[in-house]
Design a protein around this motif. Structure first.
Motif, PDB file in Angstrom:
ATOM      1  N   HIS A 159     103.551  45.225  33.151  1.00  0.00           N
ATOM      2  CA  HIS A 159     104.730  44.363  33.195  1.00  0.00           C
ATOM      3  C   HIS A 159     104.920  43.866  31.608  1.00  0.00           C
ATOM      4  O   HIS A 159     106.166  44.119  31.205  1.00  0.00           O
ATOM      5  CB  HIS A 159     104.283  42.871  33.689  1.00  0.00           C
ATOM      6  N   TRP A 160     103.926  43.535  30.756  1.00  0.00           N
ATOM      7  CA  TRP A 160     104.434  43.192  29.608  1.00  0.00           C
ATOM      8  C   TRP A 160     104.309  44.515  28.463  1.00  0.00           C
ATOM      9  O   TRP A 160     105.371  44.365  27.590  1.00  0.00           O
ATOM     10  CB  TRP A 160     103.253  42.321  29.100  1.00  0.00           C
TER      11      TRP A 160
ATOM     12  N   ASP B 155      99.749  55.583  30.670  1.00  0.00           N
ATOM     13  CA  ASP B 155      99.228  54.817  31.665  1.00  0.00           C
ATOM     14  C   ASP B 155      98.261  55.277  32.581  1.00  0.00           C
ATOM     15  O   ASP B 155      99.089  56.608  33.029  1.00  0.00           O
ATOM     16  CB  ASP B 155     100.256  53.781  32.133  1.00  0.00           C
TER      17      ASP B 155
ATOM     18  N   LEU C 253      97.252  46.517  27.146  1.00  0.00           N
ATOM     19  CA  LEU C 253      96.814  46.767  28.610  1.00  0.00           C
ATOM     20  C   LEU C 253      96.466  45.213  28.842  1.00  0.00           C
ATOM     21  O   LEU C 253      96.071  44.325  28.002  1.00  0.00           O
ATOM     22  CB  LEU C 253      95.557  47.370  28.512  1.00  0.00           C
ATOM     23  N   ARG C 254      95.668  45.144  29.930  1.00  0.00           N
ATOM     24  CA  ARG C 254      95.205  43.813  30.346  1.00  0.00           C
ATOM     25  C   ARG C 254      93.848  43.562  29.522  1.00  0.00           C
ATOM     26  O   ARG C 254      93.453  44.486  29.126  1.00  0.00           O
ATOM     27  CB  ARG C 254      94.737  43.856  31.921  1.00  0.00           C
TER      28      ARG C 254
ATOM     29  N   LYS D  66      96.758  40.512  22.318  1.00  0.00           N
ATOM     30  CA  LYS D  66      95.959  39.312  22.383  1.00  0.00           C
ATOM     31  C   LYS D  66      95.516  39.257  23.983  1.00  0.00           C
ATOM     32  O   LYS D  66      96.313  39.579  24.677  1.00  0.00           O
ATOM     33  CB  LYS D  66      96.393  38.103  22.116  1.00  0.00           C
TER      34      LYS D  66
ATOM     35  N   ASN E 282     101.536  37.644  17.972  1.00  0.00           N
ATOM     36  CA  ASN E 282     103.285  37.502  17.494  1.00  0.00           C
ATOM     37  C   ASN E 282     103.472  36.336  17.359  1.00  0.00           C
ATOM     38  O   ASN E 282     104.606  35.997  16.444  1.00  0.00           O
ATOM     39  CB  ASN E 282     103.788  38.116  18.906  1.00  0.00           C
TER      40      ASN E 282
ATOM     41  N   TYR F  56      98.973  35.328  37.481  1.00  0.00           N
ATOM     42  CA  TYR F  56      97.673  35.649  37.204  1.00  0.00           C
ATOM     43  C   TYR F  56      96.705  34.581  37.818  1.00  0.00           C
ATOM     44  O   TYR F  56      95.909  33.969  36.925  1.00  0.00           O
ATOM     45  CB  TYR F  56      97.256  35.838  35.868  1.00  0.00           C
TER      46      TYR F  56
HETATM   47  N1  LIG Z   1     101.725  38.013  23.286  1.00  0.00           N
HETATM   48  C1  LIG Z   1     102.115  37.565  24.246  1.00  0.00           C
HETATM   49  O1  LIG Z   1     103.220  36.521  24.029  1.00  0.00           O
HETATM   50  C2  LIG Z   1     101.767  38.013  25.705  1.00  0.00           C
HETATM   51  C3  LIG Z   1     102.648  37.679  26.887  1.00  0.00           C
HETATM   52  C4  LIG Z   1     102.289  38.299  27.892  1.00  0.00           C
HETATM   53  C5  LIG Z   1     101.152  39.139  27.987  1.00  0.00           C
HETATM   54  N2  LIG Z   1     100.220  39.254  27.176  1.00  0.00           N
HETATM   55  C6  LIG Z   1      99.234  40.303  26.987  1.00  0.00           C
HETATM   56  O2  LIG Z   1      99.664  41.542  27.402  1.00  0.00           O
HETATM   57  C7  LIG Z   1      98.553  42.449  28.197  1.00  0.00           C
HETATM   58  C8  LIG Z   1      99.099  43.367  29.044  1.00  0.00           C
HETATM   59  O3  LIG Z   1      99.638  42.254  30.272  1.00  0.00           O
HETATM   60  P1  LIG Z   1     100.325  42.862  31.507  1.00  0.00           P
HETATM   61  O4  LIG Z   1     100.840  41.732  32.327  1.00  0.00           O
HETATM   62  O5  LIG Z   1     101.067  43.934  31.032  1.00  0.00           O
HETATM   63  O6  LIG Z   1      99.503  43.611  32.373  1.00  0.00           O
HETATM   64  P2  LIG Z   1      99.410  44.520  33.467  1.00  0.00           P
HETATM   65  O7  LIG Z   1      98.451  44.594  34.377  1.00  0.00           O
HETATM   66  O8  LIG Z   1     100.923  44.379  34.184  1.00  0.00           O
HETATM   67  O9  LIG Z   1      99.535  46.268  32.962  1.00  0.00           O
HETATM   68  C9  LIG Z   1      98.511  46.688  32.450  1.00  0.00           C
HETATM   69  C10 LIG Z   1      98.748  48.353  32.569  1.00  0.00           C
HETATM   70  O10 LIG Z   1      97.790  48.828  31.979  1.00  0.00           O
HETATM   71  C11 LIG Z   1      97.326  50.073  32.752  1.00  0.00           C
HETATM   72  N3  LIG Z   1      95.870  50.392  32.740  1.00  0.00           N
HETATM   73  C12 LIG Z   1      94.915  49.651  32.908  1.00  0.00           C
HETATM   74  N4  LIG Z   1      93.676  50.336  32.189  1.00  0.00           N
HETATM   75  C13 LIG Z   1      94.193  51.462  31.628  1.00  0.00           C
HETATM   76  C14 LIG Z   1      93.506  52.636  31.004  1.00  0.00           C
HETATM   77  N5  LIG Z   1      92.222  52.624  30.668  1.00  0.00           N
HETATM   78  N6  LIG Z   1      94.493  53.527  30.497  1.00  0.00           N
HETATM   79  C15 LIG Z   1      95.793  53.581  30.809  1.00  0.00           C
HETATM   80  N7  LIG Z   1      96.147  52.662  31.076  1.00  0.00           N
HETATM   81  C16 LIG Z   1      95.490  51.513  31.697  1.00  0.00           C
HETATM   82  C17 LIG Z   1      97.618  49.525  34.051  1.00  0.00           C
HETATM   83  O11 LIG Z   1      97.635  50.735  35.109  1.00  0.00           O
HETATM   84  C18 LIG Z   1      98.876  48.715  34.214  1.00  0.00           C
HETATM   85  O12 LIG Z   1     100.173  49.373  34.201  1.00  0.00           O
HETATM   86  C19 LIG Z   1      97.507  41.350  28.357  1.00  0.00           C
HETATM   87  O13 LIG Z   1      96.453  41.533  27.008  1.00  0.00           O
HETATM   88  C20 LIG Z   1      98.254  39.911  27.837  1.00  0.00           C
HETATM   89  O14 LIG Z   1      97.493  38.919  27.572  1.00  0.00           O
HETATM   90  C21 LIG Z   1     100.726  39.034  25.906  1.00  0.00           C
END
Ligand SMILES: NC(=O)c1ccc[n+]([C@@H]2O[C@H](COP(=O)([O-])OP(=O)(O)OC[C@H]3O[C@@H](n4cnc5c(N)ncnc54)[C@H](O)[C@@H]3O)[C@@H](O)[C@H]2O)c1
Length: 346
Positions: free
Chosen positions: A11-12, A34, A74-75, A97, A125, A165
């Motif tokens: 997503h992010w 990914d 990633l998460r 983060k 950020n 979440y």
């Molecule tokens: N800084 C901000 O303002 C802000 C805002 C939102 C989210 N985030 C951060 O962004 C990060 C990601 O969030 P998200 O919502 O995109 O998560 P998400 O679950 O939507 O996406 C995670 C992606 O990583 C992939 N993945 C997982 N393990 C993997 C691996 N070992 N190798 C390759 N790919 C792998 C998954 O298939 C998935 O597509 C989190 O750490 C969250 O805290 C930050």
């Protein structure tokens, strides 16, 4: 130019691929990774990335490119294993983060980056926004003298804004407050000494864990911060960085930052109000690279020049922000008892 791969296109992560990375000219993308092929397919179909840059395996991506930098989006639970592998493979790392799930993991990554001679940065950020930068300068210059008290409010109603979440442990402290904690450290130019925190889950909440928290934080130089954060608030929504009132001996500095909500993005705001005087807004500087573009442009500059620019949130620096997350969680688990940061960082 810094050759980079991005790992984590969820997503992010996809938002990074689409909205952030293309706007930083010092980055040349040489791979997108990914483990889920649907995620790489989306980067191809929506952004037109060619097949040869798409990978479901990190090792293959590194082998077939000359990447110097890994952008890890990633998460949280995947940050440590993936950042570790990237460092072992000789890449510098920019990681979203929160840095890692535990302080021990984060420390190990800091040591590994040192041993490998690579740059490790956490993408805090919120540091790259006009209002907190101006507040940092005003506090540093003692615009209104020493700080009496810092009050911070963060309010959102997660159920009405597409929050996803619900089962995340510590959705407030670990996922959201990390930004506020990191900004406290930046703006006060200080590290926390001890914290006391309570968290709870109100009736009728869809959260599995605690979305509301109240904390008192004492910093090394003696500043006290009163923090209130809520994902279950019916009150007026605050900008993402929260509403900050920095009460000083000769007046107050009020600021907010990252006013993005439901498709609108308002400007940062900062005003100065001398004791017994009127509040007046301050014109804020526009940044060449703000928010996530700011963290990405910064690590590219560190890799290219070796210089350490302002607001660079290295892994080592970020241990103190992550420790604030762990300390507030520990305090909340002990019913609000004071927790020393030294206990967490040891
Ligand atoms: N800084 C901000 O303002 C802000 C805002 C939102 C989210 N985030 C951060 O962004 C990060 C990601 O969030 P998200 O919502 O995109 O998560 P998400 O679950 O939507 O996406 C995670 C992606 O990583 C992939 N993945 C997982 N393990 C993997 C691996 N070992 N190798 C390759 N790919 C792998 C998954 O298939 C998935 O597509 C989190 O750490 C969250 O805290 C930050």
């Amino acid at each position: 130019m810094v050759k980079a791969i991005q790992i984590g296109l969820g997503h992010w992560g996809f938002d990074w691929s689409k909205e952030v990375i293309p706007k930083v000219p010092s980055i040349e993308m040489v791979g997108y990774v990914d483990s889920n092929p649907e995620a790489t397919e989306r980067v191809k179909s929506e952004l037109g990335v060619p097949d040869k840059l798409l990978f479901t395996n990190l090792e293959e991506a590194v082998k077939s490119s000359e990447a110097e930098l890994a952008i890890c989006t990633l998460r949280t639970e995947a940050h440590y294993p993936v950042a570790k592998r990237c460092l072992e493979l000789g890449l510098s790392v920019l990681v979203e983060k929160p840095f890692a799930s535990t302080i021990a993991q984060a420390k190990e990554l800091v040591q590994l980056a040192k041993a490998q001679g690579r740059v490790l940065m956490v993408s805090q950020n919120y540091r790259f926004q006009p209002a907190p930068i101006a507040a940092t300068e005003l506090i540093g210059a003692q615009k209104f003298g020493p700080v009496n008290l810092v009050s911070i409010d963060f309010r959102r109603h997660a159920p009405s804004q597409g929050y996803r979440y619900w089962d995340m442990p510590d959705p407030l402290l670990a996922d959201m407050s990390i930004h506020h904690f990191d900004l406290m450290r930046m703006v006060l130019n200080d590290n926390a000494k001890q914290v006391s925190c309570r968290t709870w889950n109100p009736p009728a909440s869809p959260f599995g864990h605690h979305p509301i928290g109240v904390a008192t934080l004492e910093f090394e130089k003696g500043t006290i911060v009163s923090y209130r954060g809520s994902w279950m608030s019916s009150g007026p929504v605050t900008p993402w960085a929260g509403e900050w009132t920095m009460d000083c001996s000769e007046g107050q500095i009020f600021w907010t930052s990252r006013d993005h909500f439901m498709g609108k993005a308002g400007p940062d705001r900062l005003s100065l109000q001398p004791r017994d005087g009127e509040a007046s807004p301050v014109e804020l500087q526009k940044l060449e690279f703000s928010d996530r573009q700011g963290t990405l442009a910064t690590i590219a500059r560190v890799i290219e020049t070796g210089a350490v620019p302002a607001r660079f949130s290295s892994g080592e620096d970020n241990l103190h922000s992550l420790a604030l997350v762990q300390a507030t969680i520990l305090s909340a688990s002990r019913g609000g008892d004071w927790v020393e940061l030294a206990e967490i960082l040891q």
